[in-house]
Motif scaffolding. Structure first.
Motif, PDB file in Angstrom:
ATOM      1  N   ILE A  64      -1.282 -10.566   1.541  1.00 48.55           N
ATOM      2  CA  ILE A  64      -0.491 -11.419   2.434  1.00 48.55           C
ATOM      3  C   ILE A  64       0.014 -12.651   1.685  1.00 48.55           C
ATOM      4  CG2 ILE A  64      -0.577 -12.872   4.510  1.00 48.55           C
ATOM      5  CD1 ILE A  64      -2.736 -10.853   5.582  1.00 48.55           C
ATOM      6  N   GLU A  65      -0.857 -13.209   0.858  1.00 49.13           N
ATOM      7  CA  GLU A  65      -0.509 -14.416   0.098  1.00 49.13           C
ATOM      8  C   GLU A  65       0.612 -14.115  -0.902  1.00 49.13           C
ATOM      9  OE1 GLU A  65      -2.657 -17.000  -3.347  1.00 49.13           O
ATOM     10  OE2 GLU A  65      -3.958 -16.208  -1.787  1.00 49.13           O
ATOM     11  N   ILE A  66       0.531 -12.969  -1.575  1.00 47.29           N
ATOM     12  CA  ILE A  66       1.545 -12.615  -2.575  1.00 47.29           C
ATOM     13  C   ILE A  66       2.886 -12.299  -1.907  1.00 47.29           C
ATOM     14  CG2 ILE A  66       2.224 -10.876  -4.300  1.00 47.29           C
ATOM     15  CD1 ILE A  66      -0.825 -10.584  -4.941  1.00 47.29           C
ATOM     16  N   LEU A  67       2.841 -11.544  -0.818  1.00 45.85           N
ATOM     17  CA  LEU A  67       4.074 -11.032  -0.214  1.00 45.85           C
ATOM     18  C   LEU A  67       4.661 -11.954   0.842  1.00 45.85           C
ATOM     19  CD1 LEU A  67       3.082  -7.286   0.239  1.00 45.85           C
ATOM     20  CD2 LEU A  67       4.515  -8.274  -1.564  1.00 45.85           C
ATOM     21  N   GLY A  68       3.812 -12.692   1.527  1.00 49.68           N
ATOM     22  CA  GLY A  68       4.278 -13.543   2.627  1.00 49.68           C
ATOM     23  C   GLY A  68       4.230 -12.816   3.961  1.00 49.68           C
ATOM     24  N   LYS A  69       4.117 -13.598   5.020  1.00 48.23           N
ATOM     25  CA  LYS A  69       4.046 -13.043   6.373  1.00 48.23           C
ATOM     26  C   LYS A  69       5.310 -12.254   6.681  1.00 48.23           C
ATOM     27  CE  LYS A  69       0.137 -14.998   7.794  1.00 48.23           C
ATOM     28  NZ  LYS A  69      -0.214 -15.982   8.797  1.00 48.23           N
ATOM     29  N   GLY A  70       5.157 -11.224   7.488  1.00 51.13           N
ATOM     30  CA  GLY A  70       6.300 -10.420   7.906  1.00 51.13           C
ATOM     31  C   GLY A  70       6.651  -9.298   6.951  1.00 51.13           C
ATOM     32  N   SER A  71       5.937  -9.191   5.845  1.00 50.20           N
ATOM     33  CA  SER A  71       6.218  -8.122   4.883  1.00 50.20           C
ATOM     34  C   SER A  71       5.768  -6.772   5.441  1.00 50.20           C
ATOM     35  CB  SER A  71       5.501  -8.406   3.564  1.00 50.20           C
ATOM     36  OG  SER A  71       5.987  -9.610   3.002  1.00 50.20           O
ATOM     37  N   SER A  72       6.339  -5.708   4.883  1.00 47.62           N
ATOM     38  CA  SER A  72       6.043  -4.362   5.383  1.00 47.62           C
ATOM     39  C   SER A  72       4.948  -3.702   4.551  1.00 47.62           C
ATOM     40  CB  SER A  72       7.311  -3.510   5.356  1.00 47.62           C
ATOM     41  OG  SER A  72       7.801  -3.407   4.029  1.00 47.62           O
ATOM     42  N   ILE A  73       3.993  -3.109   5.236  1.00 49.70           N
ATOM     43  CA  ILE A  73       2.856  -2.473   4.570  1.00 49.70           C
ATOM     44  C   ILE A  73       2.677  -1.061   5.106  1.00 49.70           C
ATOM     45  CG2 ILE A  73       0.352  -2.559   4.186  1.00 49.70           C
ATOM     46  CD1 ILE A  73       0.507  -5.588   4.387  1.00 49.70           C
ATOM     47  N   LEU A  74       2.487  -0.118   4.186  1.00 47.42           N
ATOM     48  CA  LEU A  74       2.161   1.254   4.563  1.00 47.42           C
ATOM     49  C   LEU A  74       0.682   1.482   4.299  1.00 47.42           C
ATOM     50  CD1 LEU A  74       2.940   4.176   5.354  1.00 47.42           C
ATOM     51  CD2 LEU A  74       3.418   4.592   2.922  1.00 47.42           C
ATOM     52  N   ASP A  75      -0.045   1.840   5.354  1.00 44.17           N
ATOM     53  CA  ASP A  75      -1.463   2.186   5.212  1.00 44.17           C
ATOM     54  C   ASP A  75      -1.528   3.706   5.093  1.00 44.17           C
ATOM     55  OD1 ASP A  75      -4.184   2.589   5.356  1.00 44.17           O
ATOM     56  OD2 ASP A  75      -4.502   1.125   6.945  1.00 44.17           O
ATOM     57  N   LEU A  76      -1.799   4.171   3.871  1.00 46.93           N
ATOM     58  CA  LEU A  76      -1.738   5.591   3.541  1.00 46.93           C
ATOM     59  C   LEU A  76      -3.145   6.176   3.611  1.00 46.93           C
ATOM     60  CD1 LEU A  76       0.334   7.690   2.726  1.00 46.93           C
ATOM     61  CD2 LEU A  76       0.097   6.949   0.350  1.00 46.93           C
ATOM     62  N   GLY A  77      -3.366   6.994   4.649  1.00 51.02           N
ATOM     63  CA  GLY A  77      -4.728   7.426   4.952  1.00 51.02           C
ATOM     64  C   GLY A  77      -5.350   6.380   5.862  1.00 51.02           C
ATOM     65  N   CYS A  78      -4.598   6.056   6.929  1.00 53.64           N
ATOM     66  CA  CYS A  78      -4.935   4.901   7.782  1.00 53.64           C
ATOM     67  C   CYS A  78      -6.129   5.157   8.687  1.00 53.64           C
ATOM     68  CB  CYS A  78      -3.729   4.503   8.614  1.00 53.64           C
ATOM     69  SG  CYS A  78      -3.186   5.790   9.773  1.00 53.64           S
ATOM     70  N   GLY A  79      -6.519   6.436   8.859  1.00 54.57           N
ATOM     71  CA  GLY A  79      -7.653   6.711   9.737  1.00 54.57           C
ATOM     72  C   GLY A  79      -7.390   6.247  11.156  1.00 54.57           C
ATOM     73  N   THR A  80      -8.344   5.535  11.726  1.00 53.62           N
ATOM     74  CA  THR A  80      -8.233   5.077  13.125  1.00 53.62           C
ATOM     75  C   THR A  80      -7.427   3.780  13.253  1.00 53.62           C
ATOM     76  OG1 THR A  80     -10.245   3.746  12.987  1.00 53.62           O
ATOM     77  CG2 THR A  80     -10.512   6.064  13.602  1.00 53.62           C
ATOM     78  N   GLY A  81      -6.981   3.249  12.121  1.00 49.80           N
ATOM     79  CA  GLY A  81      -6.206   2.005  12.150  1.00 49.80           C
ATOM     80  C   GLY A  81      -7.046   0.746  12.202  1.00 49.80           C
ATOM     81  N   MET A  82      -8.342   0.908  12.421  1.00 51.51           N
ATOM     82  CA  MET A  82      -9.219  -0.263  12.562  1.00 51.51           C
ATOM     83  C   MET A  82     -10.311  -0.246  11.481  1.00 51.51           C
ATOM     84  SD  MET A  82      -7.827  -1.834  15.023  1.00 51.51           S
ATOM     85  CE  MET A  82      -9.022  -3.089  15.489  1.00 51.51           C
ATOM     86  N   PRO A  83     -10.648  -1.405  10.942  1.00 47.80           N
ATOM     87  CA  PRO A  83     -10.144  -2.729  11.312  1.00 47.80           C
ATOM     88  C   PRO A  83      -8.957  -3.205  10.470  1.00 47.80           C
ATOM     89  CG  PRO A  83     -12.004  -2.974   9.831  1.00 47.80           C
ATOM     90  CD  PRO A  83     -11.791  -1.487  10.002  1.00 47.80           C
ATOM     91  N   MET A  84      -8.558  -2.478   9.420  1.00 47.83           N
ATOM     92  CA  MET A  84      -7.617  -3.043   8.454  1.00 47.83           C
ATOM     93  C   MET A  84      -6.205  -3.231   9.008  1.00 47.83           C
ATOM     94  SD  MET A  84      -8.996  -1.163   4.982  1.00 47.83           S
ATOM     95  CE  MET A  84      -7.934  -2.019   3.837  1.00 47.83           C
ATOM     96  N   MET A  85      -5.644  -2.189   9.633  1.00 43.59           N
ATOM     97  CA  MET A  85      -4.299  -2.330  10.191  1.00 43.59           C
ATOM     98  C   MET A  85      -4.282  -3.377  11.301  1.00 43.59           C
ATOM     99  SD  MET A  85      -2.792   1.557  10.392  1.00 43.59           S
ATOM    100  CE  MET A  85      -1.114   1.089  10.804  1.00 43.59           C
ATOM    101  N   GLY A  86      -5.332  -3.356  12.118  1.00 43.53           N
ATOM    102  CA  GLY A  86      -5.429  -4.339  13.205  1.00 43.53           C
ATOM    103  C   GLY A  86      -5.382  -5.759  12.673  1.00 43.53           C
TER     104      GLY A  86
END
Length: 200
Positions: free
Chosen positions: A37-59
Motif C-alpha cells: 500500500i505504501e509503495i503503490l498508494g491508496k486506490g491501486s489495483s491488486i489481484l489476489d491470485l489464489g484468493c481462497g475465501t478472501g479473508m483476511p487479506m482481501m478484506g
C-alpha cells in the motif's frame, strides 16, 4: 496422487468449509500488505491470485481503499469468498491458464503459487508479468530449496512444491523483476518464506 499434485484446487473444494472455519483470521501478513500500500498508494489495483475465501487479506486491502480482484481455481472457496465480500470481483480460473486481458498494480500469490508442481512454476513468471503494470509489485510465498512436500489439512493431503532460491532469483531477473524484499521463515508470519519484487 498425480491428480492431487496437479489439481490441488480439487482438494480445496473438499475442505473449503473446514478451511473457512480454521484459517487464522489475525492479520500476520499486515506488514507486507502495508508495504505494498505504501509503495503503490491508496486506490491501486491488486489481484489476489489464489484468493481462497478472501479473508483476511482481501478484506483488509479493501478496508484500506485498495481495488482488489480475486482469482481461485476452487469453486467452493470462491462461493465462500463471494459471501464474505459480495461486492468484489471474483473469477474462477487456474492460475496456470490465467488470461484476464487486464493489468494490475500488484499481484499477491500468498500460499497459492507453491501448490503448483515445480515444472509448472517457471512459466508463471510470464503470467505474472503479463498481468502487471510497469512498476507493479509481485508478492508470493515459496519454499527455499527444490523439492516437494505434502501437508494434511482438514483430512486432505495438500501438495506443495518449490524451486530453489537461486532459480527463483534468476527467473525473476530474466522477467525484469527486482527483489525488494526476501524473508526466509519469517517467525512473525507463520514461518513463511516471502518474496516481494517489482517489475521494471
Amino acid at each position: 496422487m498425480e491428480n492431487k499434485k496437479n489439481k490441488v484446487f480439487e482438494s480445496y473444494n473438499i475442505i473449503a468449509d473446514w478451511f473457512a472455519e480454521n484459517r487464522y483470521q489475525g492479520l500476520m501478513e499486515k506488514a507486507y500488505l502495508d508495504k505494498i500500500i505504501e509503495i503503490l498508494g491508496k486506490g491501486s489495483s491488486i489481484l489476489d491470485l489464489g484468493c481462497g475465501t478472501g479473508m483476511p487479506m482481501m478484506g483488509y486491502l479493501l478496508s484500506q481503499g485498495m481495488q482488489v480482484a480475486g482469482v481461485d481455481a476452487s469453486h467452493r472457496m470462491l462461493e465462500i469468498a463471494k459471501n464474505n465480500l459480495p461486492f468484489t470481483d471474483f473469477q474462477l480460473a487456474d492460475m496456470r491458464e490465467l488470461s484476464l486481458g487486464k493489468k494490475f498494480d500488484a499481484i499477491i500469490a500468498w500460499h497459492s503459487f507453491f501448490h503448483l508442481p515445480s515444472d509448472d512454476q517457471p512459466a508463471m513468471f510470464d503470467v505474472f508479468k503479463e498481468h502487471l503494470n510497469p512498476g507493479g509489485i509481485l508478492m508470493f510465498t515459496s519454499g527455499k530449496e527444490l523439492g516437494e512436500a505434502w501437508g494434511m489439512n482438514g483430512g486432505e493431503n495438500l501438495f506443495h512444491a518449490s524451486l530453489d532460491k537461486a532459480l527463483y532469483k534468476s527467473l525473476l531477473e530474466m522477467h525484469g523483476f527486482q527483489v525488494l524484499e526476501y524473508k526466509e521463515d519469517d517467525p512473525d508470519c507463520g514461518n513463511a518464506t516471502i518474496w516481494m519484487v517489482q517489475l521494471h
